[in-house]
Scaffold this active site. Structure first.
Site, PDB file in Angstrom:
ATOM      1  CG  ASP A  36      32.166 -34.437 -64.135  1.00 23.74           C
ATOM      2  OD1 ASP A  36      31.164 -35.414 -64.856  1.00 23.74           O
ATOM      3  OD2 ASP A  36      31.746 -34.156 -63.032  1.00 23.74           O
ATOM      4  N   GLY A  83      24.087 -29.727 -54.435  1.00 21.08           N
ATOM      5  CA  GLY A  83      24.356 -30.822 -55.169  1.00 21.08           C
ATOM      6  C   GLY A  83      25.192 -31.912 -54.385  1.00 21.08           C
ATOM      7  N   GLY A  84      25.516 -32.916 -55.130  1.00 21.36           N
ATOM      8  CA  GLY A  84      26.281 -33.814 -54.137  1.00 21.36           C
ATOM      9  C   GLY A  84      27.578 -33.297 -53.186  1.00 21.36           C
TER      10      GLY A  84
END
Length: 712
Positions: A503, A389-390
Site C-alpha cells: 500500500d 483517516g479510515g
C-alpha cells in the site's frame, strides 16, 4: 470536487444523520443502510434535488417518515426496518413519477396502500408490508394488466439467474475452463469476474435491454470484438447489490495475451471503464485467468482408477495421523495458554477473535495499558488530535520517559481484524530502519486497538505537495524519493523473509523534522516466505491509482507491485497531482505527454509542478522521469528492483553535487544480510507471519483532498 456518491452502508456508524448532507447539491446516491443511526431523518434531506437513490434501511431512525415529495429525480428509496412512528402511507408515494422501487417494510406503515402508487410509469418493485411478502392478492394485482407488474408475483429473496440473449450457437460445447464465445460460436479462454453494482437505478433484472447496454459498453470500451461479452448469474443480493458474472472473450486466438489482460485489469481496477449510468458505482472481483493456472490442455496426465484409489487410501491414513497430531497439539496449547493467561496480555487473543494465530511475536515493542495512553492524551482530547483517516484518529502524546509519540486509535466499526492488527505489530516491532516509521508499542485492552509510533512531525508527503505545508524544491524531492526507496529496498532485499508493503502511496510516506522520509502503515503488508517462488498468491488489496495492474489481473503479488506504486509516487513528486483527477490517470497523462525531442521540459511543461520548473532543464530531471516510467511499466518483469532505484537516485543526487547520506553500493551487494553499511544494527525479520486474506472491498479509494494531520 463534485461529490455524487456517498456509500457508507455496513459501516456501524452511529448517532444522528448529519444535517450538513443537505449542502451537497450534486449528490445522486446516498446509502447509509445497515448502520446504527438514531434520531429523526433530517428534514432538509428534501433539499437534495438531484438524488436518485436513497437507502436508510436497517437503522434506528424514529419520528415521522420523511417527506420526499420534492425529490422529483428519486428512482429508488428504501426506508425499511426503522422504528418510525406508526402512520398511513405518505402522499409522496404516488407523486414521484420517476420512482422505480419503494421499500418500507417493517417501517410502521398501516392502512391501505394507495392505489395511485401503481399508476406510476416506471414502477418496478414495491415492498411495503413485510420482508417476505409483496402485494400479491391486493386489488391492484387482480386486474388483467397485473401480469406485467413484477411486484404482483412472489419471487425468491435472491432473484433467479438471468442470462442475456446471445447468438445461438447450436449444440457446441467446450471442455474444461474454456467457454463458448457468443461472437464466434467457438471455444476460448474467457477473462471472468464478478461486477458488483452498489446502487443501480432499477430493480427489475429481467429487463433485457438494460443488460444489452452493459454488454455493448463492455466490448466497446475494452476494445473487444463486437458481441464478445457474456453476462450470467445476474441477481440482487440481500444487500440490494446487483451482482453480474462477466465473461470477456479474446478478439483473436483462444486466449488473451498478458498485455491485453493488463489493459482489462487496469480498466476495472482504476475505474477507467464506466458502465451505463443506470448501473451506478461498481467494483470488480477478478477470477484467476484459467490459461495461467493450468487449464485444459496443460498436459497433465490422467491417473488410473487404481492409482486414484491407492492415493485416496494413503491420504486417508495420512489425514488420520495429522488429525491425531493436531488434536494433541491443540490440547497442549490450551493448557499452556491457561497457565500463562495472567502473565501474557495476549493469551486469550486467539480465542476472543476466533483466530488461531496466537499472540504476536514481539521484539522491541512494549505493551501499553489503556489507562497509560488515556492519561498521556488527556483522555484523547481534541487538543491532542493530529490526524484522522479510515482507520480512526491519531493523537499526539508524551509517555512517561518524555518521548513524543503518535497514537493511532481504531474507532468502533473501523477496527482491523485480529490478523491484520497482529500483522502490523509483528512487522513493525521486528523491522528497524531509519526510513521506516518505528513502532514503540501497542494496546489491546478494553476492546481497544491502538498502535503507538514515534512522532513524525511534518506530516505526509501528500499534505506537503498539495497543501504546501513546506516548500519542497527539487533537491528536497530527490532526497524524499531516495529515503522512501531505501525503506522499501530494505523490506524487499534485506528482510528475511522479504516483506511486500502492498500500500505504497504519498499518504503513507511521512516527513520528520529534517524532511527525512519514513514509510508508514504496514497493515496490508505480506511476507514472501518462499523466496524461490518470488510471489504470493493473494486476493487484491491496495489503493486505486497506485495499484499494480498486473497484480490486479493475476492476483500474483510480488516486490515489483511495490515498485509500480512507488513509480506513481515519483510522478506525484514531479507533478504535485493526485494519481486520479477527474477521471485522468497520472501514469497515462505522463506517458502521452513525454516528448524526448523537447529540450527544455521533456514535453511535460503543462504537467510538472511549477515549483520545480527550473529543475526540469537538468539531465537529472529527465533521468528521474525515465526512472519513474520504468517503475510503472505494465509488465512487472520490465520494472527495476528497488535497490536499482536507490542507486539511480543516489547518482542523481551526486550529480547535483549533494551527499546522499550514505551509499547503497555495499548495502545491496549481498541482499538478505543486515550487517555493516548505513543500516548496521537493523533487526532483520527472521520469523514468519501471514496477513488474513482480503476481498476486493479492501481496495480503498483515495479522497481527492489532502488529509488533515499525520497518517500512521
Amino acid at each position: 470536487m463534485i461529490l455524487e456518491h456517498i456509500l457508507f452502508d455496513h459501516n456501524q456508524l452511529s448517532g444522528p444523520i448529519p444535517t450538513e448532507l443537505s449542502g451537497i447539491a450534486t449528490l445522486k446516491i446516498l446509502r447509509l443502510d445497515k448502520n446504527n443511526f438514531t434520531g429523526e431523518v433530517p428534514a432538509n434531506i428534501s433539499e437534495l434535488h438531484n438524488l436518485n437513490v436513497l437507502n436508510l434501511a436497517n437503522n434506528q431512525l424514529k419520528g415521522k417518515i420523511p417527506d420526499l415529495s420534492s425529490l422529483t429525480n428519486l428512482n429508488v428509496v428504501d426506508l425499511s426496518n426503522n422504528p418510525f412512528d406508526p402512520s398511513v402511507a405518505p402522499n409522496w408515494f404516488s407523486t414521484l413519477q420517476s420512482l422505480v422501487s419503494v421499500t418500507i417494510d417493517s417501517g410502521g406503515l398501516s392502512g391501505p396502500v394507495p392505489e395511485r402508487l401503481f399508476t406510476l410509469p416506471n414502477l418496478q418493485r414495491v415492498i411495503a408490508i413485510s420482508p417476505t411478502r409483496r402485494l400479491v392478492g391486493n386489488p391492484v394485482c387482480l386486474d388483467s394488466d397485473s401480469s406485467s407488474r413484477s411486484f404482483c408475483s412472489l419471487q425468491q429473496e435472491d432473484l433467479e439467474s438471468y442470462r442475456t440473449n446471445v447468438t445461438q450457437c447450436g449444440s457446441t460445447t467446450c471442455s474444461g475452463d474454456q467457454g463458448l464465445d457468443p461472437a464466434t460460436c467457438s471455444c476460448a479462454y474467457p477473462y471472468t469476474g464478478k461486477m458488483i453494482f452498489r446502487a443501480p437505478l432499477f430493480a427489475d433484472p429481467s429487463d433485457r435491454t438494460i443488460f444489452q447496454q452493459l454488454e455493448t459498453s463492455l466490448w466497446k470500451e475494452l476494445g473487444l470484438r463486437p458481441g464478445a461479452v457474456f453476462l450470467s448469474d445476474i441477481h440482487f443480493s440481500s444487500d440490494d447489490y446487483l451482482q453480474v458474472q462477466v465473461s470477456l472473450f479474446p478478439s483473436t486466438g483462444t486466449s488473451f495475451d498478458t498485455s491485453e489482460l493488463i489493459n482489462i485489469g487496469f480498466a476495472f481496477s482504476n475505474q477507467t471503464y464506466k458502465p451505463p449510468s443506470i448501473f451506478g458505482p461498481y467494483y470488480f472481483i477478478a477470477d484467476t485467468y484459467a490459461s495461467f493456472s493450468g487449464g485444459v490442455g496443460s498436459g497433465k496426465s490422467q491417473m488410473s482408477k487404481r492409482a486414484i484409489a491407492g492415493t485416496a487410501v494413503g491420504c486417508s491414513f495420512l489425514l488420520l495421523a495429522l488429525m491425531s497430531g493436531a488434536t494433541f497439539a491443540i490440547l497442549k496449547k490450551r493448557r499452556l495458554e491457561q497457565s500463562s493467561g495472567r502473565a501474557n496480555p495476549f493469551a486469550s487473543w486467539g480465542v476472543a477473535q476466533k483466530d488461531s494465530g496466537g499472540a504476536p511475536q514481539l521484539k522491541g515493542a512494549r505493551f501499553f495499558s489503556y489507562d497509560e495512553l488515556k492519561n498521556c492524551t488527556n483522555n484523547f482530547s481534541e487538543n491532542h488530535e493530529i490526524g484522522s483517516g479510515g482507520y480512526g484518529k491519531v493523537y499526539k502524546g508524551t509517555i512517561e520517559d518524555g518521548t513524543g509519540v503518535a497514537i493511532k486509535r481504531a474507532e468502533y466499526g473501523s477496527k482491523q481484524g485480529a490478523v491484520e492488527f497482529k500483522n502490523e505489530i509483528e512487522l513493525l516491532s521486528r523491522v528497524h530502519h531509519r526510513n521506516l516509521v518505528s513502532l514503540i508499542g501497542f494496546c489491546y485492552e478494553q476492546g481497544e486497538q491502538m498502535l503507538v509510533y514515534e512522532y513524525v512531525s511534518n506530516g505526509t508527503l501528500r499534505e506537503n505537495l498539495q497543501a504546501r505545508g513546506i516548500y519542497l524544491d527539487w533537491k528536497k524531492r530527490l532526497r524524499i524519493a531516495l529515503g522512501s526507496a531505501r525503506g522499501l529496498a530494505y523490506l524487499h532485499e534485506l528482510a528475511d523473509p522479504p516483506i511486500i508493503h502492498r500500500d505504497i502511496k504519498s499518504t503513507n510516506i511521512l516527513l520528520d523534522d529534517n524532511l527525512k522520509a519514513k514509510v508508514a502503515d504496514f497493515g496490508l503488508s505480506k511476507l514472501v516466505a518462499d523466496t524461490e517462488k518470488g510471489h504470493v498468491s493473494t486476493q487484491v488489496k491496495g489503493t486505486l491509482g497506485y495499484l499494480d495492474p498486473e497484480y490486479y489481473m493475476t492476483q500474483q503479488l510480488s516486490e515489483k507491485s511495490d515498485v509500480y506504486s512507488f513509480g506513481v509516487v515519483m510522478l506525484e513528486l514531479l507533478s504535485a497531482r493526485l494519481p486520479i483527477t477527474k477521471g485522468r490517470y497520472i501514469v497515462r497523462e505522463f506517458r502521452i505527454a513525454i516528448d524526448p525531442n523537447e529540450h527544455d521540459y521533456y514535453g511535460l511543461q503543462g504537467i510538472i509542478d511549477p515549483a520545480i520548473h527550473d529543475a526540469a532543464k537538468s539531465a537529472g530531471f529527465r533521468r528521474f522521469v525515465q526512472l519513474a516510467m520504468e517503475c510503472v511499466e505494465e509488465s512487472a518483469s520490465k520494472r527495476p528492483t528497488m535497490s536499482s532505484v536507490v542507486k539511480e537516485i543516489e547518482t542523481m543526487l551526486h550529480n547535483e553535487g549533494l551527499s546522499s547520506s550514505g551509499s547503497s553500493v555495499t548495502e545491496f551487494e549481498h541482499a538478505g544480510q543486515a550487517t555493516g553499511g548505513p543500516y548496521s544494527g537493523a533487526v532483520v525479520v527472521t520469523g514468519s507471519s501471514s496477513s488474513g486474506g482480503g476481498a476486493i472491498s479492501d481496495i480503498s479509494e483515495e479522497p481527492s483532498g489532502s488529509h488533515r494531520g499525520t497518517r500512521y
